[in-house]
Design an enzyme around this catalytic site. Structure first.
Site, mmCIF file in Angstrom:
data_model
loop_
_atom_site.group_PDB
_atom_site.id
_atom_site.type_symbol
_atom_site.label_atom_id
_atom_site.label_comp_id
_atom_site.label_asym_id
_atom_site.label_seq_id
_atom_site.Cartn_x
_atom_site.Cartn_y
_atom_site.Cartn_z
ATOM 1 N N HIS A 19 0.858 -1.196 0.000
ATOM 2 C CA HIS A 19 0.000 0.000 0.000
ATOM 3 C C HIS A 19 0.887 1.237 0.000
ATOM 4 O O HIS A 19 1.327 1.697 1.048
ATOM 5 C CB HIS A 19 -0.927 -0.039 1.226
ATOM 6 C CG HIS A 19 -1.915 1.087 1.286
ATOM 7 N ND1 HIS A 19 -3.091 0.994 2.011
ATOM 8 C CD2 HIS A 19 -1.931 2.324 0.739
ATOM 9 C CE1 HIS A 19 -3.773 2.122 1.898
ATOM 10 N NE2 HIS A 19 -3.082 2.956 1.141
ATOM 11 N N HIS A 21 1.280 4.946 -2.361
ATOM 12 C CA HIS A 21 0.908 5.828 -3.469
ATOM 13 C C HIS A 21 2.187 6.482 -3.949
ATOM 14 O O HIS A 21 2.844 7.197 -3.173
ATOM 15 C CB HIS A 21 -0.075 6.891 -2.993
ATOM 16 C CG HIS A 21 -1.313 6.309 -2.386
ATOM 17 N ND1 HIS A 21 -2.467 6.115 -3.086
ATOM 18 C CD2 HIS A 21 -1.559 5.833 -1.131
ATOM 19 C CE1 HIS A 21 -3.385 5.565 -2.295
ATOM 20 N NE2 HIS A 21 -2.850 5.376 -1.097
ATOM 21 N N HIS A 199 -9.639 1.309 -1.205
ATOM 22 C CA HIS A 199 -9.526 1.895 0.132
ATOM 23 C C HIS A 199 -10.929 1.864 0.733
ATOM 24 O O HIS A 199 -11.896 2.300 0.090
ATOM 25 C CB HIS A 199 -9.073 3.353 0.064
ATOM 26 C CG HIS A 199 -7.616 3.552 -0.210
ATOM 27 N ND1 HIS A 199 -6.954 2.969 -1.251
ATOM 28 C CD2 HIS A 199 -6.680 4.301 0.451
ATOM 29 C CE1 HIS A 199 -5.676 3.346 -1.222
ATOM 30 N NE2 HIS A 199 -5.488 4.153 -0.202
ATOM 31 N N GLU A 202 -11.171 3.600 6.201
ATOM 32 C CA GLU A 202 -10.092 4.436 6.769
ATOM 33 C C GLU A 202 -10.785 5.507 7.619
ATOM 34 O O GLU A 202 -10.668 5.512 8.838
ATOM 35 C CB GLU A 202 -9.258 5.062 5.638
ATOM 36 C CG GLU A 202 -8.125 5.960 6.115
ATOM 37 C CD GLU A 202 -7.386 6.659 4.954
ATOM 38 O OE1 GLU A 202 -7.920 6.729 3.836
ATOM 39 O OE2 GLU A 202 -6.257 7.156 5.196
ATOM 40 N N ASP A 280 1.848 3.892 2.892
ATOM 41 C CA ASP A 280 0.837 4.795 2.315
ATOM 42 C C ASP A 280 1.478 5.963 1.556
ATOM 43 O O ASP A 280 1.589 5.908 0.338
ATOM 44 C CB ASP A 280 -0.113 5.306 3.419
ATOM 45 C CG ASP A 280 -1.506 5.630 2.912
ATOM 46 O OD1 ASP A 280 -1.782 5.391 1.727
ATOM 47 O OD2 ASP A 280 -2.329 6.118 3.712
ATOM 48 N N ASP A 281 1.858 7.017 2.280
ATOM 49 C CA ASP A 281 2.439 8.218 1.656
ATOM 50 C C ASP A 281 3.639 8.666 2.489
ATOM 51 O O ASP A 281 3.572 9.669 3.211
ATOM 52 C CB ASP A 281 1.385 9.337 1.617
ATOM 53 C CG ASP A 281 0.137 8.915 0.865
ATOM 54 O OD1 ASP A 281 0.163 8.916 -0.374
ATOM 55 O OD2 ASP A 281 -0.852 8.543 1.527
#
Ligand code: HPA
Ligand code: ZN
Length: 341
Positions: A19, A21, A199, A202, A280-281
């Site tokens: 996961h 991005h 997603h 969340e 994630d980021d």
């Protein structure tokens, strides 16, 4: 366990990231460099002032900054540099397999062609496969704040590259944009051979996770934190071995939880859910894979068995072939065995 010992153990674990991005791995230093060579003036006058803006109260506050940052990506080389920077970073953390998201609409909506964006990302992944021995899968994400019609246009634009793309996902603003909004385009995506993830849960309710499973027919849930509010959903995830790609530092940064000690990963492991740790980021939330493992392990006092299970789950939940999965899982077990001898 002592901090330095824990760092060392985590560094050595062969890891899979499921996961991530790619636009969320855009470090401020690289953003300034690319902005400069593209003659784009950023709203922030220095790397420090940009970093100071990375304080979020929710998902939307983050997304606004994340989409703004991506605007400096214009040429194939920019997308290549972004992706290569991520891959070399995770290589240094002993990540050996990645399944990464890219958001075509963030770029095509500002006039960047699909092939410019795609080729930059793809060439960096191929280079990493050849030179760093990192295997990969590529997931195209639809932006859920946009219409299903716009997602259909993205699906259409991806078709010349579909032999190089493994799956589709669904990201961006969750609340008010339920999975049901994208039922038709997910069906069409599956017809084109794409695997499906989304997603869900969340910020949104457990109901969105049900929808992702029943209407979109996803094979994995990204985040999924909210499943714990619904015991029958938990039972379904366990029974069907549906993985959750959890992102602990993201959850703290976006205030999905107030502090890491509240993170549900240990509870989920206990319930037998196939949970995985991801970043994630990372450029925005202050942590790549190792930091996510470390912060979680420290706050929840995870033991060696739990760490090993999380690492195994990363490969188990991946889209690697059965043989490749088994090989990686044996490597993880061998590594943990070597610690105790
Ligand atoms: N949630 C939704 N959309 C996103 C995220 C996320 O965590 N990261 C990048 N786009
Ligand atoms: Zn995400």
């Amino acid at each position: 366990m002592e901090s330095s010992e824990l760092h060392k153990i985590i560094q050595g674990i062969p890891k899979a990231e499921l996961h991530l991005h790619i636009e969320g791995s855009f470090e401020p230093e690289l953003m300034f460099k690319i902005a400069e060579r593209n003659n784009i003036v950023l709203t922030y006058d220095s790397i420090e002032s940009l970093k100071k803006a990375y304080q979020f109260n929710n998902l939307q506050e983050f997304l606004d900054i994340y989409y703004a940052g991506a605007q400096v990506l214009i040429h194939e080389q920019d997308f290549f540099d972004l992706t290569w920077a991520y891959l070399t970073k995770v290589h240094s953390q002993n990540v050996v397999h990645v399944e990464i998201f890219f958001d075509p609409q963030t770029h095509t909506d500002r006039g960047i062609s699909f092939d410019v964006m795609f080729n930059g990302i793809y060439k960096a992944l191929e280079k990493a496969k050849n030179e760093l021995n990192i295997s990969y899968k590529l997931i195209m994400s639809y932006l859920r704040h946009l219409s299903e019609e716009a997602a259909f246009e993205t699906l259409e634009a991806s078709l010349p590259f579909k032999h190089l793309i493994d799956g589709v996902g669904l990201d961006s603003s969750e609340m008010g944009n339920p999975p049901s909004k994208f039922e038709k385009v997910f069906k069409a995506s599956a017809k084109n051979g794409y695997k499906l993830v989304a997603h869900a849960g969340e910020e949104g309710p457990a109901e969105y996770i049900w929808e992702a499973l029943d209407l979109l027919k996803v094979v994995r849930i990204d985040h999924g934190n909210r499943c714990l509010y619904d015991e029958s959903l938990v039972q379904r995830l366990v029974k069907e071995k549906i993985a959750l790609t959890l992102c602990p530092t993201s959850n703290v940064a976006l205030k999905v939880i107030q502090k890491m000690e509240e993170h549900p990963v240990a509870q989920m492991l206990e319930k037998g859910i196939l949970v995985t740790i991801n970043s994630d980021d990372p450029a925005y939330f202050g942590g790549y894979m190792n930091e996510n493992y470390y912060e979680t392990a420290k706050a929840l006092n995870l033991n060696i068995d739990q760490l090993m299970q999380l690492a195994i789950n990363g490969f188990e939940a991946s889209w690697l072939s059965k043989e490749a999965k088994e090989k990686r899982i044996i490597e993880v077990k061998d590594y943990f065995n070597s610690l105790s001898t």
